[in-house]
Design a protein around this motif. Structure first.
Motif, mmCIF file in Angstrom:
data_model
loop_
_atom_site.group_PDB
_atom_site.id
_atom_site.type_symbol
_atom_site.label_atom_id
_atom_site.label_comp_id
_atom_site.label_asym_id
_atom_site.label_seq_id
_atom_site.Cartn_x
_atom_site.Cartn_y
_atom_site.Cartn_z
ATOM 1 N N PRO A 16 10.955 8.521 13.383
ATOM 2 C CA PRO A 16 12.386 8.315 13.141
ATOM 3 C C PRO A 16 12.676 7.035 12.378
ATOM 4 C CG PRO A 16 11.850 7.898 15.446
ATOM 5 C CD PRO A 16 10.620 8.511 14.824
ATOM 6 N N THR A 17 13.648 7.099 11.492
ATOM 7 C CA THR A 17 14.061 5.904 10.752
ATOM 8 C C THR A 17 15.047 5.059 11.551
ATOM 9 O OG1 THR A 17 15.798 7.184 9.672
ATOM 10 C CG2 THR A 17 13.689 7.005 8.520
ATOM 11 N N ALA A 18 15.605 5.648 12.606
ATOM 12 C CA ALA A 18 16.521 4.907 13.482
ATOM 13 C C ALA A 18 16.118 5.165 14.930
ATOM 14 C CB ALA A 18 17.965 5.334 13.246
ATOM 15 N N PRO A 19 14.978 4.588 15.372
ATOM 16 C CA PRO A 19 14.508 4.840 16.738
ATOM 17 C C PRO A 19 15.548 4.419 17.771
ATOM 18 C CG PRO A 19 13.316 3.007 15.723
ATOM 19 C CD PRO A 19 14.106 3.648 14.646
ATOM 20 N N SER A 20 15.622 5.202 18.843
ATOM 21 C CA SER A 20 16.685 5.024 19.839
ATOM 22 C C SER A 20 16.093 5.046 21.252
ATOM 23 C CB SER A 20 17.717 6.144 19.662
ATOM 24 O OG SER A 20 18.714 6.081 20.641
ATOM 25 N N PRO A 21 16.697 4.310 22.175
ATOM 26 C CA PRO A 21 17.781 3.344 21.976
ATOM 27 C C PRO A 21 17.250 2.080 21.310
ATOM 28 C CG PRO A 21 17.050 3.317 24.255
ATOM 29 C CD PRO A 21 16.308 4.435 23.597
ATOM 30 N N TRP A 22 17.997 1.609 20.316
ATOM 31 C CA TRP A 22 17.564 0.458 19.539
ATOM 32 C C TRP A 22 18.055 -0.835 20.179
ATOM 33 C CZ3 TRP A 22 14.332 -0.944 15.778
ATOM 34 C CH2 TRP A 22 14.525 -2.184 15.176
ATOM 35 N N ALA A 23 17.188 -1.818 20.221
ATOM 36 C CA ALA A 23 17.579 -3.170 20.629
ATOM 37 C C ALA A 23 16.581 -4.138 20.030
ATOM 38 C CB ALA A 23 17.619 -3.311 22.152
ATOM 39 N N GLU A 24 17.034 -5.317 19.729
ATOM 40 C CA GLU A 24 16.145 -6.326 19.168
ATOM 41 C C GLU A 24 15.561 -7.177 20.289
ATOM 42 O OE1 GLU A 24 18.189 -8.538 16.153
ATOM 43 O OE2 GLU A 24 18.277 -6.829 14.772
ATOM 44 N N LEU A 25 14.293 -7.512 20.153
ATOM 45 C CA LEU A 25 13.609 -8.378 21.102
ATOM 46 C C LEU A 25 12.786 -9.381 20.310
ATOM 47 C CD1 LEU A 25 12.886 -9.030 24.065
ATOM 48 C CD2 LEU A 25 10.945 -7.467 23.837
ATOM 49 N N ASP A 26 12.900 -10.640 20.674
ATOM 50 C CA ASP A 26 12.139 -11.693 20.010
ATOM 51 C C ASP A 26 10.724 -11.673 20.584
ATOM 52 O OD1 ASP A 26 10.995 -14.014 19.025
ATOM 53 O OD2 ASP A 26 12.814 -15.221 19.277
ATOM 54 N N TRP A 27 9.835 -10.950 19.894
ATOM 55 C CA TRP A 27 8.478 -10.810 20.396
ATOM 56 C C TRP A 27 7.709 -12.125 20.339
ATOM 57 C CZ3 TRP A 27 7.141 -7.065 23.383
ATOM 58 C CH2 TRP A 27 7.773 -5.819 23.280
ATOM 59 N N HIS A 28 8.037 -12.956 19.414
ATOM 60 C CA HIS A 28 7.406 -14.280 19.334
ATOM 61 C C HIS A 28 7.709 -15.074 20.600
ATOM 62 C CE1 HIS A 28 6.872 -18.491 17.970
ATOM 63 N NE2 HIS A 28 5.952 -17.993 17.152
ATOM 64 N N GLN A 29 8.967 -15.065 20.997
ATOM 65 C CA GLN A 29 9.350 -15.795 22.203
ATOM 66 C C GLN A 29 8.780 -15.126 23.449
ATOM 67 O OE1 GLN A 29 11.024 -18.799 22.157
ATOM 68 N NE2 GLN A 29 10.337 -18.817 24.300
ATOM 69 N N ARG A 30 8.748 -13.799 23.463
ATOM 70 C CA ARG A 30 8.184 -13.104 24.629
ATOM 71 C C ARG A 30 6.718 -13.487 24.810
ATOM 72 N NH1 ARG A 30 9.860 -9.026 28.162
ATOM 73 N NH2 ARG A 30 11.781 -10.179 27.745
ATOM 74 N N ALA A 31 5.985 -13.638 23.715
ATOM 75 C CA ALA A 31 4.575 -14.033 23.802
ATOM 76 C C ALA A 31 4.446 -15.456 24.330
ATOM 77 C CB ALA A 31 3.919 -13.914 22.434
ATOM 78 N N ILE A 32 5.304 -16.348 23.888
ATOM 79 C CA ILE A 32 5.275 -17.730 24.374
ATOM 80 C C ILE A 32 5.629 -17.773 25.861
ATOM 81 C CG2 ILE A 32 6.461 -19.946 24.210
ATOM 82 C CD1 ILE A 32 6.624 -19.514 21.195
ATOM 83 N N ASP A 33 6.636 -16.997 26.257
ATOM 84 C CA ASP A 33 7.048 -16.980 27.666
ATOM 85 C C ASP A 33 5.956 -16.396 28.552
ATOM 86 O OD1 ASP A 33 9.451 -18.033 26.845
ATOM 87 O OD2 ASP A 33 10.537 -16.125 26.919
ATOM 88 N N TYR A 34 5.284 -15.364 28.048
ATOM 89 C CA TYR A 34 4.176 -14.788 28.819
ATOM 90 C C TYR A 34 3.079 -15.824 29.013
ATOM 91 C CZ TYR A 34 -0.094 -12.224 29.834
ATOM 92 O OH TYR A 34 -1.275 -11.823 30.403
ATOM 93 N N ASP A 35 2.711 -16.514 27.949
ATOM 94 C CA ASP A 35 1.659 -17.518 28.036
ATOM 95 C C ASP A 35 2.034 -18.608 29.036
ATOM 96 O OD1 ASP A 35 -0.827 -18.924 26.786
ATOM 97 O OD2 ASP A 35 0.772 -20.421 26.619
ATOM 98 N N ALA A 36 3.289 -19.058 28.991
ATOM 99 C CA ALA A 36 3.725 -20.116 29.901
ATOM 100 C C ALA A 36 3.656 -19.662 31.357
ATOM 101 C CB ALA A 36 5.150 -20.547 29.547
#
Length: 933
Positions: free
Chosen positions: A58-78
């Motif tokens: 799909p060109t518009a995958p649903s349900p769509w939401a943005e997630l800051d994966w860079h920050q999620r990786a930093i938070d996981y590491d911490a």
């Protein structure tokens, strides 16, 4: 009247680029073309590859939401590297046993699942897929793991390297109870991760020594398994005895991982044996079917594309993307998830398509960006990679407690607001009241694993790979237009220039903000089109990504010198673009040999001012090695001094047995010759002795011109969702279409326009056609039979078509199967008639059409610029009127047509041009409607 042979889409791009530059008053303001550009300055791009399945994501995958994966990786590491004692939920513990390390050393352990205490009692049972992946992943997002809160985690990871074996393993321990033992995918994943760690921390203790040792041992493994014919079909490998351990087949993961390890080692150290070994491992994958067992084949498209670009190989990139999808021969149902579960688009995730009705895993899905850099080395796959990354970016959220409703996760609301929500569930299944549920294997398999009852469904091992997402995928200012960092996972990349993929899945063009990584001013070069899109920019720039298309943007030095080195475009000597068009001149990267004292390479260098000059009075031979076996259907010869002796062209697969391809003499020896399609590694030009004097060959080009490549295809039936009809024209000899098991059946391709037809190549699987007809048509309604087969034996069939055959559509109608099974066809290729090809008429104009508003009224402006070297008569025809103009050399024809309305809908203008000598061109120029009210 003649029409240009290029598709309408090409004309639109050429027109828009050129006329936008004219409007600005300077071509340089808009772009400069790569050295391999066409005469009007438009780069000769190969177009987008067909990747069945991925093209349907799909060109518009649903349900769509943005997630800051860079920050999620930093938070996981911490969170997981917090030494707080949380009881059974402690995520990191000291390991004073420090197996494989010097006496007195300490290392650390982590659980596979949140709350899992097995690593407390199991000495050396911590896993590389958890610890190594977490350190590599955190480093990818900018965390220095060699000096984090006083800990050198990089040094502590030496516990995974076994000095007695010279390689890393999934666990420090080697006892039978150690997780991942007797498994080649586990072992090789550990060594792939260690190779990545070596690129990140080359100065760490013994790092270079360990990286070399790993590469040496994997090379010696290949030697022990057969060298160039290495057979990696095995469950595991004993590095102590250099012998394979048979059982289930994990050879696909072993080969893909080995190829990456050795490719990177070659880049790091320069040893030729490492490059040879990388090719041997990929050759095994080329010979075999789908060997996708766990996750390392995610590296195969990238390694194949990079070797093709840098080492001149011809690996089937489409095959490796297709093998990731499904249909594995070694693990039923394993591959890429497709479709919607309970209203959640899960396409692009990795796992089992069939187990428990569908089961995707976080680790495998988070590692998907391993394939992203495929787009750097072969831009034909930019759209496919971009669309795949779009799915992974969005659907990977479904592994997290804070991203899913409570009825769609095993623990309900337990972790939604808990700090541990940064640890993902191990997987998601197509089950439960919501139709999708985030869960783990521990839910129903804990008993046999000896897991303590407090163990949760949150998978620490899978979550440790989140840095692969965080380093690679990010948003732009336009929703669903993502940036994919092509540098992050491309170790030892040949270009230091930051390179990113921007894919626009939307139906409208997207104007995105590009934030430069470079501190200095840069030009933004697009490797897809071969153009600079913005010049001398600092900080940020705005760039347009066309609807449904991609850019591969390179931050290049301003005013960099562009050059062409074989099939590689360089900027200031740095490679930024690779010509991977299947129809490219493959002799350009070949090697030539000829009589002593001559310069045979001058015929292949792409420079018409140089030539292979020889004595015409004596017999002469030019031999060309294309480097590897390649499809050939066209040869071009250009002589600056025509030979008087007869010229023949031959081809060979081995350099010993030769087959005739073309023959000519005199002035007719210059030109393009269509030849009966065949595979060849060697091409020979032989010139018979003629009259005294000199002869000079300035150009020898060798190409494959499959008229059906990427053509739309349809079939009477398709047996399943995997072996679809699109595979027939995807330029892969591995993918296939499969019908239902009945007669008759047909497949049909649309060549885009009516053209002369010479031969068709059918590459059958074992389930072939015994009796069938080849039919041609101009309208897909009235068909004419142009060839018949009554006793087909399968394999590869090169079938000549009736003399004079032509048509836009070609159909294969099967009336009798060779076996009891279906019709199964790998590819359908179509070629022009053999013989000298009439020279192609050059373009006469480039044109654009644009709706404009004036005083509330809509006008259609049409402009055509002459690019011929003689005056033209140009007609501009629209629904609102027609006008004719006489245009001087390099002049323009322009007319603004009044619609007498407040709006104009989408439409097409027609531009016709002709010369006084009879050459002509007709071009359809689409325009986008606008309302002026």
């Amino acid at each position: 009247m003649s029409t240009n042979g290029r598709p309408a889409q090409w004309r639109r791009v050429a027109a828009s680029a050129t006329l936008a530059a004219l409007a600005c008053g300077s071509v340089a303001q808009t772009s400069f073309a790569a050295p391999d550009a066409d005469q009007d300055g438009t780069a000769a791009g190969p177009g987008s590859a067909v990747v069945a399945g991925v093209d349907d994501f799909p060109t518009a995958p649903s349900p769509w939401a943005e997630l800051d994966w860079h920050q999620r990786a930093i938070d996981y590491d911490a969170y997981v590297y917090d030494w707080t004692d949380r009881g059974v939920f402690t995520t990191i513990r000291e390991d004073t046993h420090a197996l494989n390390m010097p006496e007195g050393s300490t290392t650390f352990s982590m659980p596979a699942y949140y709350g899992d205490t097995r690593t407390v009692s199991g000495i050396g049972h911590q896993e590389a897929v958890t610890l190594l992946a977490s350190v590599v992943g955190a480093t990818l997002v900018g965390v220095d793991k060699s000096d984090q809160d006083g800990h050198d985690y990089v040094d502590m990871l030496r516990t995974f390297f076994h000095p007695d074996l010279g390689v890393a393993k999934n666990t420090p321990a080697s006892d039978d109870a150690a997780p991942g033992g007797k498994s080649m995918w586990y072992a090789t994943t550990a060594n792939v991760l260690y190779s990545m760690l070596a690129a990140q921390y080359p100065d760490a203790t013994d790092m270079t020594k360990m990286q070399r040792s790993i590469a040496d041992q994997y090379y010696e493994m290949l030697v022990a398994l057969g060298g160039p014919q290495a057979n990696l079909t095995m469950q595991d490998f004993d590095f102590a005895t250099m012998t394979k351990i048979t059982g289930r087949n994990e050879g696909g993961d072993a080969a893909a991982g080995t190829a990456a390890i050795l490719l990177w080692a070659h880049d790091a150290f320069g040893d030729q044996k490492y490059l040879d070994g990388a090719k041997w491992a990929m050759d095994y994958l080329e010979r075999e079917k789908n060997l996708y067992y766990e996750m390392l084949p995610l590296l195969a498209p990238y390694v194949a594309a990079r070797l093709n670009a840098e080492a001149g190989t011809d690996y089937d990139v489409t095959k490796y993307l297709a093998t990731l999808r499904a249909g594995t021969d070694v693990r039923g149902g394993w591959g890429t998830i497709e479709g919607t579960w309970g209203g959640y688009d899960v396409s692009g995730l990795s796992g089992s398509r069939t187990d428990l009705n569908g089961y995707a895993f976080a680790m495998n899905s988070f590692a998907t960006p391993w394939l992203a850099a495929t787009a750097r080395y072969d831009t034909r796959y930019a759209d496919a990679v971009g669309r795949w990354m779009l799915q992974v970016y969005n659907a990977s959220r479904f592994f997290y407690a804070d991203q899913m409703p409570v009825d769609a996760q095993q623990h309900g609301d337990r972790f939604v607001d808990d700090p541990a929500h940064v640890i993902a569930y191990e997987g998601v299944r197509h089950q439960g009241p919501a139709g999708i549920i985030a869960t783990a294997d521990t839910y129903d398999r804990a008993g046999s694993w000896g897991i303590n009852p407090e163990t949760t469904q949150l998978g620490v091992y899978g979550s440790s790979w989140v840095g692969f997402l965080g380093a690679t995928l990010s948003t732009t200012n336009v929703e669903r237009v993502l940036r994919t960092d092509l540098d992050a996972l491309d170790l030892y990349a040949p270009s230091p220039y930051p390179t990113s993929l921007y894919y626009n899945p939307r139906e409208d063009d997207a104007v995105i903000d590009v934030h430069l990584e470079s501190a200095d001013a840069r030009d933004l070069y697009d490797a897809v089109s071969g153009r600079v899109l913005a010049e001398d920019v600092s900080g940020a720039a705005q760039v347009t990504v066309p609807a449904g298309s991609s850019l591969v943007l390179v931050e290049a030095p301003t005013n960099a010198e562009a050059d062409l080195d074989g099939a590689t475009t360089t900027l200031d000597g740095v490679p930024v673009r690779y010509d991977t068009d299947p129809q490219r001149d493959v002799a350009l990267t070949g090697t030539a040999s000829g009589p002593e004292g001559t310069e045979p390479g001058a015929a292949l260098d792409g420079d018409e001012s140089t030539a292979w000059r020889t004595d015409a009075a004596n017999e002469q031979t030019l031999d060309v090695d294309l480097g590897t076996l390649r499809p050939v259907s066209e040869v071009k010869l250009a002589w600056t001094t025509v030979p008087t002796g007869n010229v023949t062209v031959e081809t060979s697969t081995d350099g010993n047995s030769w087959a005739p391809a073309a023959s000519a003499e005199g002035v007719s020896a210059s030109g393009t010759f269509s030849v009966t399609p065949r595979d060849a590694r060697y091409v020979r030009v032989h010139i018979a002795a003629g009259e005294a004097g000199e002869q000079a060959l300035s150009t020898l080009e060798v190409r494959a011109r499959d008229l059906a490549r990427s053509a739309p295809a349809e079939a009477s039936t398709t047996a399943n969702a995997i072996n679809v009809v699109d595979h027939l024209t995807d330029d892969s000899r591995w993918t296939r279409w499969e019908s239902t098991a009945s007669d008759p059946q047909y497949v049909q391709v649309d060549l885009g326009s009516s053209q002369p037809l010479g031969s068709i190549v059918l590459r059958w699987e074992a389930a072939a056609g015994k009796a069938f007809e080849i039919q041609a048509s101009d309208d897909a309604q009235a068909w004419q039979t142009v060839a018949r087969e009554t006793d087909g034996k399968g394999g590869t069939q090169v079938i000549p078509l009736d003399t004079g055959a032509e048509g836009r559509y070609l159909k294969v109608v099967g009336t009798q199967r060779l076996t009891q099974w279906a019709y199964s066809l790998h590819s359908l290729e179509v070629y022009a008639p053999a013989g000298r090809v009439a020279p192609e008429e050059p373009d006469l104009v480039v044109a654009e059409a644009q709706v404009r508003c004036l005083a509330g009224r809509a006008y259609l402006a049409v402009r055509a610029q002459g690019i011929a070297d003689e005056p033209l008569t140009v007609e501009l025809a629209t629904p609102y009127g027609t006008t004719t103009r006489d245009v001087p050399v390099a002049g323009n024809a322009y007319q603004s047509f009044a619609s007498r309305a407040t709006a104009i809908s989408d439409g097409v203008a027609q531009v016709s041009a002709r010369t006084s000598t009879g050459n002509s061109q007709m071009t359809d120029v689409p325009y986008t409607g606008t309302s002026c009210s």
